[in-house]
Design a protein around this motif. Structure first.
Motif, short mmCIF file in Angstrom:
data_model
loop_
_atom_site.label_atom_id
_atom_site.label_comp_id
_atom_site.label_asym_id
_atom_site.label_seq_id
_atom_site.Cartn_x
_atom_site.Cartn_y
_atom_site.Cartn_z
N PRO A 140 53.07 3.01 -17.01
CA PRO A 140 53.72 3.17 -18.30
C PRO A 140 54.57 4.44 -18.32
CG PRO A 140 51.39 3.75 -18.44
CD PRO A 140 51.64 3.32 -17.04
N VAL A 142 56.00 5.31 -21.28
CA VAL A 142 55.60 5.80 -22.59
C VAL A 142 54.17 5.32 -22.73
CG1 VAL A 142 56.04 5.65 -25.07
CG2 VAL A 142 57.94 5.45 -23.45
N GLU A 143 53.35 6.08 -23.41
CA GLU A 143 51.96 5.69 -23.53
C GLU A 143 51.82 4.28 -24.12
OE1 GLU A 143 47.81 7.15 -25.47
OE2 GLU A 143 49.62 8.30 -25.90
N GLY A 144 51.06 3.44 -23.44
CA GLY A 144 50.83 2.10 -23.96
C GLY A 144 51.95 1.10 -23.71
N HIS A 146 53.87 -0.97 -20.81
CA HIS A 146 53.75 -1.36 -19.41
C HIS A 146 54.91 -2.28 -19.05
CE1 HIS A 146 49.71 0.23 -19.85
NE2 HIS A 146 49.61 -0.49 -20.94
N LYS A 156 50.93 -0.76 -28.57
CA LYS A 156 50.85 -0.35 -29.98
C LYS A 156 51.51 -1.38 -30.89
CE LYS A 156 50.42 4.54 -29.07
NZ LYS A 156 51.28 5.65 -28.64
N THR A 182 48.69 -3.49 -15.64
CA THR A 182 48.11 -2.18 -15.33
C THR A 182 47.41 -2.18 -13.98
OG1 THR A 182 46.17 -2.81 -16.63
CG2 THR A 182 47.81 -1.45 -17.73
#
Ligand code: CA
Length: 243
Positions: A140, A142-144, A146, A156, A182
């Protein structure tokens, strides 16, 4: 520079087989069939990866791992017996980055080797294809969020798009796709997918996994005329980050 792998396995036939396959893939291989010797080799040399059997003469694999200590830079993949749950837990606690259950399909071992080398480079060796940031497929950014090629899964927003086009997925399909994204380049068995998607206490048949894979393929692979989820015969499924 070829990655140098230490294969610690006392079953000579298996060790030889693994060595041949790794050499065929272009790795440099050193073999050891004894825990004490392996510890000495691993202390005296800097390998890029250690494949470590647990049941060994001299010192067992877990003891080798403990004595190497957490500050040892080389990633270790444990080779464990099928039902040795405690060995897996102790091994991961002691710093192994992954384990593989014997008997294993060689494709699965090779996939895990590639991933371990990519995620845990010792000297930057073996990570020639792990440019990451530039490729837009690794992890990722950016967080979250993928990615795989033009596919983007946003945790999110609970949203999946391909080339900007929204794909409507059920919760289970979404969860399974997240597991694939992931764990790129890791061959996921039906059991693993079932645990991750349905939970450990799920009682049912692993062919549920095939059903969800079929749904994902029809909504993504077929809809966009791509080949995302590959079948590894006799093992499970994988999404490959480079093709
Ligand atoms: Ca053994």
């Amino acid at each position: 520079m070829a990655a140098h792998i230490l294969v610690v396995e006392d079953e000579e036939k298996l060790a030889r087989f693994v060595e041949l396959e790794l050499v065929h893939e272009g790795y440099e291989v050193t073999k050891s069939g004894d825990g004490r010797e392996a510890l000495e080799l691993a202390t005296a040399n800097t390998y890029d990866l250690i494949l470590l059997d647990i049941m060994l003469p001299g010192l067992n694999g877990l003891e080798v791992l403990r004595r190497l200590g957490n500050s040892h830079p080389t990633p270790v993949i444990l080779l464990t017996a099928r039902d040795a749950v405690m060995d897996k837990v102790s091994g991961l606690d002691a710093g192994a980055v992954d384990y593989i259950t014997k008997p294993f399909a060689i494709e699965e071992l090779l996939a895990r080797v590639r991933v371990a080398l990519k995620l845990h480079p010792v000297n930057g060796a073996g990570s020639a294809d792990a440019s990451g940031a530039g490729s837009g497929v690794a992890g990722p950014d950016v967080e979250g969020v993928h990615r795989w090629k033009s596919l983007v899964l946003d945790e999110k927003k609970h949203r999946v798009t391909y080339d900007g086009k929204e794909i409507s997925l059920t919760n289970r399909e979404f969860e399974m796709l997240k597991v694939f994204l992931t764990n790129q380049d890791i061959v996921l068995t039906r059991d693993t997918l079932l645990e991750k998607v349905c939970g450990y206490d799920y009682v049912g048949e692993t062919n549920v996994v095939d059903v969800y894979v079929r749904f994902l393929r029809s909504k993504i692979d077929e809809a966009f005329d791509i080949k995302m989820i590959e079948t590894v015969r006799g093992v499970g499924y994988v999404i490959k980050s480079e093709q």
